[in-house]
Design an enzyme around this catalytic site. Sequence first.
Site, PDB file in Angstrom:
ATOM      1  CG  ASP A  95      -1.955   1.085   1.213  1.00  0.00           C
ATOM      2  OD1 ASP A  95      -2.592   1.268   0.160  1.00  0.00           O
ATOM      3  OD2 ASP A  95      -2.137   1.758   2.247  1.00  0.00           O
TER       4      ASP A  95
ATOM      5  CD  GLU B 267       2.758   8.483   4.656  1.00  0.00           C
ATOM      6  OE1 GLU B 267       1.809   8.056   3.978  1.00  0.00           O
ATOM      7  OE2 GLU B 267       3.150   9.670   4.596  1.00  0.00           O
TER       8      GLU B 267
ATOM      9  CG  ASN C 135       9.528   9.720  -3.292  1.00  0.00           C
ATOM     10  OD1 ASN C 135       8.614   9.015  -3.730  1.00  0.00           O
ATOM     11  ND2 ASN C 135       9.997  10.765  -3.948  1.00  0.00           N
TER      12      ASN C 135
ATOM     13  CG  ASP D  66      -0.762  13.796  -0.593  1.00  0.00           C
ATOM     14  OD1 ASP D  66      -1.758  13.565   0.123  1.00  0.00           O
ATOM     15  OD2 ASP D  66       0.410  13.730  -0.170  1.00  0.00           O
TER      16      ASP D  66
ATOM     17  CE  LYS E 214      -1.389  26.784  -6.233  1.00  0.00           C
ATOM     18  NZ  LYS E 214      -0.656  27.092  -5.029  1.00  0.00           N
TER      19      LYS E 214
ATOM     20  CG  ASP F 242     -11.719  12.442  -2.617  1.00  0.00           C
ATOM     21  OD1 ASP F 242     -10.617  11.872  -2.495  1.00  0.00           O
ATOM     22  OD2 ASP F 242     -11.962  13.555  -2.123  1.00  0.00           O
TER      23      ASP F 242
HETATM   24  C1  LIG Z   1      -4.323  11.757   1.247  1.00  0.00           C
HETATM   25  S1  LIG Z   1      -3.292  10.656   2.098  1.00  0.00           S
HETATM   26  C2  LIG Z   1      -4.200   9.115   1.954  1.00  0.00           C
HETATM   27  C3  LIG Z   1      -3.891   8.172   3.056  1.00  0.00           C
HETATM   28  C4  LIG Z   1      -4.546   6.789   2.953  1.00  0.00           C
HETATM   29  N1  LIG Z   1      -4.068   6.049   1.818  1.00  0.00           N
HETATM   30  C5  LIG Z   1      -6.055   6.843   2.956  1.00  0.00           C
HETATM   31  O1  LIG Z   1      -6.666   6.464   1.943  1.00  0.00           O
HETATM   32  O2  LIG Z   1      -6.631   7.254   3.988  1.00  0.00           O
HETATM   33  C6  LIG Z   1      -1.902  10.365   0.991  1.00  0.00           C
HETATM   34  C7  LIG Z   1      -0.683   9.813   1.704  1.00  0.00           C
HETATM   35  O3  LIG Z   1       0.352   9.528   0.765  1.00  0.00           O
HETATM   36  C8  LIG Z   1       1.607   9.923   1.306  1.00  0.00           C
HETATM   37  N2  LIG Z   1       2.535  10.133   0.178  1.00  0.00           N
HETATM   38  C9  LIG Z   1       2.471  11.133  -0.745  1.00  0.00           C
HETATM   39  N3  LIG Z   1       3.461  10.996  -1.664  1.00  0.00           N
HETATM   40  C10 LIG Z   1       4.161   9.882  -1.322  1.00  0.00           C
HETATM   41  C11 LIG Z   1       5.304   9.223  -1.879  1.00  0.00           C
HETATM   42  N4  LIG Z   1       5.903   9.692  -2.981  1.00  0.00           N
HETATM   43  N5  LIG Z   1       5.761   8.102  -1.270  1.00  0.00           N
HETATM   44  C12 LIG Z   1       5.156   7.631  -0.143  1.00  0.00           C
HETATM   45  N6  LIG Z   1       4.080   8.216   0.446  1.00  0.00           N
HETATM   46  C13 LIG Z   1       3.575   9.319  -0.142  1.00  0.00           C
HETATM   47  C14 LIG Z   1       1.256  11.188   2.082  1.00  0.00           C
HETATM   48  O4  LIG Z   1       2.208  11.551   3.054  1.00  0.00           O
HETATM   49  C15 LIG Z   1      -0.094  10.796   2.706  1.00  0.00           C
HETATM   50  O5  LIG Z   1       0.061  10.152   3.955  1.00  0.00           O
END
Ligand SMILES: C[S@@+](CC[C@H](N)C(=O)[O-])C[C@H]1O[C@@H](n2cnc3c(N)ncnc32)[C@H](O)[C@@H]1O
Length: 209
Positions: A35, A60, A87, A113, A117, A149
């Site tokens: 995940d 994460e 990352n 995320d 933009k 969403d």
């Molecule tokens: C909007 S949250 C969604 C969290 C979860 N998957 C949910 O559905 O509730 C997106 C998550 O992805 C992480 N994230 C963003 N870019 C990432 C990357 N390149 N590698 C690992 N994690 C990342 C963010 O820190 C954040 O915790």
Amino acid sequence: MRQHVNPLSKNFKEIERIPSLMEMFVDPKLNLHLDIGCAAGKFLFDLALLNTSWNYLGIEIREKLVQTAKVKVQEKEIKNLYFVFGNAHNILNDVQSKTFIENIRSISFNFPDPWFKKRHYKRRVIQPEFINILSYSLKKGSLIFIKTDVKDLFEYMDYTISSNSNFKTIDKKDFNYSESFNPNKLKTNREKYVIVNQLDIFERIYQKV
Ligand SMILES: C[S@@+](CC[C@H](N)C(=O)[O-])C[C@H]1O[C@@H](n2cnc3c(N)ncnc32)[C@H](O)[C@@H]1O
């Protein structure tokens, strides 16, 4: 706690290597689900406790969340769950991750995320180069699940994955969830929020051909 971090910041060049399957899980032969962007990992804790015939790994980029999740795994003595900080691009691009990727049965990108933009699109987790790495490293038959969403983000992710000829779309109505990493259709934190607030959910499943 910062809600959004820039994955392209130089702070994330250094990576936590993914340990061997033997180091992460008591039974390394179980099906493996990854995940990406798992936040605090609530969804993965729920999955791992319910489906003990699968191994689950969360990646994460927010370090504190991963530290806390790792402590919780130890306290609860969960044997089929592991978390890695960093990352996801850099972690999976690492040569040493190649063997690990070959063992993955499925990957989920749940509510990534959106980076609305246009000049920030390159911060989005799904990128053509990343999908390309997955397309040649994943075993045939492996699955990718996307869910969001945000319609614009969905179209962007769908275009990026569908443009790679190594992936085909699977029709949701033909999909047998009971054999998947999420047989009980558990929801992520964001998904629960989206449902309560009656927002749309856009999702698709792809298979490596
Ligand atoms: C909007 S949250 C969604 C969290 C979860 N998957 C949910 O559905 O509730 C997106 C998550 O992805 C992480 N994230 C963003 N870019 C990432 C990357 N390149 N590698 C690992 N994690 C990342 C963010 O820190 C954040 O915790």
